[in-house]
Design an enzyme around this catalytic site. Structure first.
Site, PDB file in Angstrom:
ATOM      1  N   ASP A   7       0.842  -1.134   0.120  1.00 24.65           N
ATOM      2  CA  ASP A   7       0.040   0.083  -0.018  1.00 24.65           C
ATOM      3  C   ASP A   7       1.003   1.219  -0.038  1.00 24.65           C
ATOM      4  O   ASP A   7       1.576   1.262   0.922  1.00 24.65           O
ATOM      5  CB  ASP A   7      -0.707  -0.226   1.364  1.00 24.65           C
ATOM      6  CG  ASP A   7      -2.091   1.270   1.087  1.00 24.65           C
ATOM      7  OD1 ASP A   7      -2.672   1.933   0.270  1.00 24.65           O
ATOM      8  OD2 ASP A   7      -2.129   2.096   2.377  1.00 24.65           O
ATOM      9  N   GLU A  68      -0.921  -1.646  -5.226  1.00 19.69           N
ATOM     10  CA  GLU A  68      -2.310  -0.963  -5.484  1.00 19.69           C
ATOM     11  C   GLU A  68      -1.444   0.622  -5.717  1.00 19.69           C
ATOM     12  O   GLU A  68      -1.210   1.446  -5.865  1.00 19.69           O
ATOM     13  CB  GLU A  68      -2.633  -0.358  -3.910  1.00 19.69           C
ATOM     14  CG  GLU A  68      -4.156   0.246  -3.727  1.00 19.69           C
ATOM     15  CD  GLU A  68      -5.260   0.593  -2.546  1.00 19.69           C
ATOM     16  OE1 GLU A  68      -6.013  -0.044  -2.701  1.00 19.69           O
ATOM     17  OE2 GLU A  68      -4.318   1.044  -1.774  1.00 19.69           O
ATOM     18  N   ASP A 141      -2.671   0.912   7.250  1.00 25.82           N
ATOM     19  CA  ASP A 141      -1.535   0.763   5.768  1.00 25.82           C
ATOM     20  C   ASP A 141      -1.227  -0.398   6.077  1.00 25.82           C
ATOM     21  O   ASP A 141      -0.967  -1.157   4.614  1.00 25.82           O
ATOM     22  CB  ASP A 141      -0.154   1.726   6.334  1.00 25.82           C
ATOM     23  CG  ASP A 141      -0.656   3.320   6.665  1.00 25.82           C
ATOM     24  OD1 ASP A 141      -1.272   3.719   5.137  1.00 25.82           O
ATOM     25  OD2 ASP A 141      -1.278   3.581   7.797  1.00 25.82           O
TER      26      ASP A 141
END
Length: 181
Positions: A7, A68, A141
């Protein structure tokens, strides 16, 4: 198959490592965050992210990195800096010699919860359930990075197959770049 989910972030980059086993079972391996100091120069922050991701790849030997993609609708300055951290993550995966796959936030939500507009709490609950954890992973996160890894575990086989099929159909000439592959 061992999957490293990422992430992206500059101040805090989340990572999550899972294994996909027999019968598509999922097992939690590790998760956490790579944090950088806000007052440190940007090149040093990016270097820290790169080195730590390289260490994680060496230590855990993932076969794929799932990252991502970014979605920002307001703050373009933040988008640029996070984009730089994301680029460093992609580079770390490439340098480690592992496959790197990218997923949009909506793809991650769809793969983890079955609903492309799920909220953060729903995603965290499904990560906890799917990985059989006693509580939702913290910080957020890291939980998001585990969700990206799970998304790849659930949908990655199709993407890998499509990539292999597309590779067979390539002529070797990349028109956009004017060179052979």
């Amino acid at each position: 198959m061992r999957i490293l989910g990422v992430d992206p972030g500059l101040a805090r980059l989340g990572f999550g490592i899972i294994e996909r086993g027999p019968g598509d079972s999922l097992r939690h391996v590790a998760h956490g965050c790579i944090e950088t100091e806000a007052d440190a120069p940007l090149p040093e922050r990016l270097q820290r992210i790169f080195h730590r991701l390289t260490e994680l790849c060496r230590e855990h030997q993932p076969s794929v990195m799932a990252v991502e993609e970014l979605f920002f609708s307001r703050n373009t300055t933040t988008a640029f800096t996070v984009g730089q951290a994301r680029g460093v993550a992609l580079l770390a995966g490439a340098e480690a010699g592992i496959a790197v796959m990218e997923y949009t936030p909506m793809q991650v939500k769809q793969a983890v919860t079955g609903y492309g507009r799920a909220d953060k709490r729903q995603i965290q609950d499904m990560v906890r359930i799917l990985l059989r954890l006693s509580s939702a992973p913290k910080p957020d996160d890291a939980a998001d990075a585990l969700a990206v890894a799970i998304a790849h575990a659930h949908t990655g086989r199709l993407g890998e197959l499509e990539a292999r099929l597309a590779a067979k159909n390539r002529t070797g000439w990349v028109w956009e770049r004017g060179r052979f592959r």
